[in-house]
Enzyme design. Structure first.
Site, PDB file in Angstrom:
ATOM      1  N   LYS A 130       0.859  -1.179   0.000  1.00 13.62           N
ATOM      2  CA  LYS A 130       0.000   0.000   0.000  1.00 13.62           C
ATOM      3  C   LYS A 130       0.897   1.231   0.000  1.00 13.62           C
ATOM      4  O   LYS A 130       1.933   1.243   0.692  1.00 13.62           O
ATOM      5  CB  LYS A 130      -0.871  -0.037   1.255  1.00 13.62           C
ATOM      6  CG  LYS A 130      -1.926   1.054   1.360  1.00 13.62           C
ATOM      7  CD  LYS A 130      -2.759   0.820   2.616  1.00 13.62           C
ATOM      8  CE  LYS A 130      -3.870   1.831   2.805  1.00 13.62           C
ATOM      9  NZ  LYS A 130      -4.691   1.555   4.003  1.00 13.62           N
ATOM     10  N   SER A 175      -9.554   1.646   3.055  1.00 12.75           N
ATOM     11  CA  SER A 175      -8.720   2.431   2.175  1.00 12.75           C
ATOM     12  C   SER A 175      -7.703   1.611   1.378  1.00 12.75           C
ATOM     13  O   SER A 175      -7.163   2.104   0.390  1.00 12.75           O
ATOM     14  CB  SER A 175      -7.983   3.487   2.992  1.00 12.75           C
ATOM     15  OG  SER A 175      -7.139   2.878   3.950  1.00 12.75           O
ATOM     16  N   SER A 191      -9.545  -0.866   7.236  1.00 16.14           N
ATOM     17  CA  SER A 191      -9.034  -0.675   5.871  1.00 16.14           C
ATOM     18  C   SER A 191      -8.345  -1.868   5.228  1.00 16.14           C
ATOM     19  O   SER A 191      -8.062  -1.823   4.037  1.00 16.14           O
ATOM     20  CB  SER A 191      -8.079   0.506   5.840  1.00 16.14           C
ATOM     21  OG  SER A 191      -8.815   1.682   5.734  1.00 16.14           O
TER      22      SER A 191
END
Ligand code: GLN
Length: 479
Positions: free
Chosen positions: A65, A140, A164
């Site tokens: 990420k 996210s 997330s």
């Protein structure tokens, strides 16, 4: 052999010959290059290195990420304010993966600074859900989830502050695991809300989540909240678990939540029946705290975020817009650099931490957080696990949800694990109308191995898998 790489677990990929590993790397790299224009899962695609290192994950490709540092790559947090920021060092998790020979193939998209549930809040455009390109992948860590779900990498890391890792895993039909707070070092993860943030893997099965977890877990002198010795990691494989006799609590208030989609609810109830058939002792328990969790989180997380994000001023970090004087410059940097959701959180956090409102909001939220943890621990004392749907809804269409509050409510089932520091994992169950559905298993703090072992048994009852790995949508099977 080639196409079959999608059928191998991480442990199997790491056992291939050097030549085969080269094939594996170009296979996944080609897929990333071929499919990323449609999915927008990656913000940066990295070249395949010339030489491979040895180790337990030697030659296994993965993605990070884009709020986790990897030296030499950009770490943008999907924000304009960091669009050209180069990672000066490796996060601890990145360094540990490198030491075991795993190969980083790219950095994935996210909601700006990990604030969001749809990846629509990225400054670089949304990621698409591999099961239906008109729908959100969740967030996210939406880029990481989509990348794993479409078979672009065998695993990816995400960060989980309020859900997330687990929520996008549920929306994309993969496994998402948030370890107990303190097990995985946060050093090199761009801080959002430090008392809640935890890094975790997104994978296509629980075995793979365990394999990755084993590599990244453990005390780090650069993160004072990490602990050692809480779990025994000598086992090469997950210990066998038995569903028979397991005490599983189902929060009745979660099922009564008015925002729960009927289709998600019925899939969940069907799954409980299968568990009961296997001898699990399933009981409905009123948690009583669910109605407070979203409000508590949205006071604590923005409070911590407003403080953590003060460093992006264009002087210490971030893009600089030249200006007449210092104050003007900072104002302009932050005004043009941050998106609306990030600004909303900073405003909210600054307000709740301000001296006039601190007692009424922030301090009270801390007390309620304690109350919530106590209640969860109490239920987990009487039961082995708590099980609920991971999210109340199916993945929505882009732009379908407009107001922030409706988005915040989507986190209702995932937030408790962050507030209490407990481990939780989302695994896919049978899809509805071609869309993935996830269920979340939460266990006692530091009982991560028991959690993973049990989740592994639950996978066997799910229709979302093929030969032990979460299915990949047909359209991504061939380049
Ligand atoms: N959706 C939650 C939020 O917007 C959780 C985000 C996260 O876990 N990073 O804050």
């Amino acid at each position: 052999m080639k196409g079959d790489f999608l059928d191998l677990k991480i442990a199997e990929l790491s056992k291939l010959s050097t030549d085969e590993k080269r094939e594996v790397l170009s296979f996944f790299h080609e897929r990333i290059v071929a499919f990323n224009s449609e999915l927008n899962a990656f913000l940066e695609i990295l070249p395949i290195p010339d030489s491979l290192s040895s180790g337990s994950l030697s030659g296994v490709p993965y993605a990070l990420k884009d709020n986790i540092l990897a030296r030499g790559t950009r770490t943008t947090c999907a924000s304009n304010i960091l669009k050209s920021y180069l990672s000066p060092y490796d996060a601890t998790v990145t360094a540990r993966l490198k030491n075991t020979g795993a190969v980083l193939l790219g950095k994935t998209n996210l909601d700006e600074f990990a604030m969001g549930s749809s990846t629509e809040k990225s400054a670089f455009g949304p990621t698409k859900n591999p099961w239906d390109l008109s729908r959100i992948p969740g967030g996210s860590s939406g880029g990481s989830a989509a990348a794993v779900a479409a078979g672009l990498v065998p695993f990816a890391l995400g960060s989980d502050t309020g859900g997330s890792v687990r929520q996008p895993a549920a929306f994309c039909g993969v496994v998402g695991y948030k370890p107990s707070y303190g097990l995985v070092p946060r050093y090199g993860l761009v801080a959002f809300a430090s008392s809640l943030d935890q890094i975790g893997p997104l994978t296509r099965c629980v075995d793979d989540a365990f394999t990755v977890f084993k590599t990244i877990v453990g005390r780090d002198i650069n993160d004072a909240t990490t602990v050692n010795g809480k779990i025994d990691l000598r086992a090469k494989e997950l210990p066998e678990a038995d569903l028979k006799g397991l005490k599983i609590a189902i929060p009745s208030d979660a099922l009564d939540f008015e925002g729960l989609d009927e289709r998600v609810k019925s899939r969940f109830l069907e799954f409980i029946e299968r568990l009961a058939e296997k001898g699990a002792e399933v009981s409905f328990v009123e948690l009583g705290i669910l109605k407070y969790v979203v409000a508590t989180y949205y006071l604590i997380a923005p409070g911590e975020a407003s403080s953590n994000l003060s460093r992006y001023d264009g002087v210490r970090y971030g893009e600089r817009v030249e200006s007449e004087n210092y104050e003007e410059m900072i104002k302009k940097n932050r005004d043009t650099g941050f998106g609306d959701e990030v600004k909303r959180r900073i405003l909210l956090g600054t307000f709740t931490l301000s001296s006039a409102y601190y007692d009424a909001y922030y301090r009270r939220a801390l007390k309620i957080r304690k109350m919530i943890s106590n209640r969860i621990n109490e239920v987990l004392h009487e039961h082995d696990f708590i099980l609920n749907p991971t999210t109340p809804t199916l993945p929505g269409k882009f732009g379908e949800i407009g107001d922030p509050l409706s988005y915040y409510l989507m986190d209702i089932y995932t937030i408790p694990a962050n507030l209490a520091g407990t481990p939780a994992i989302s695994i896919p169950v049978d899809p509805v109308d071609g869309l993935p559905v996830g269920i979340q298993l939460m266990g006692r703090r530091y009982a991560d191995l028991e959690l993973l072992s049990t989740a592994k048994q639950m996978e066997k009852l799910s229709g979302a898998y093929n030969n032990g790995l979460a299915k990949i949508p047909e359209r991504w099977l061939h380049v």
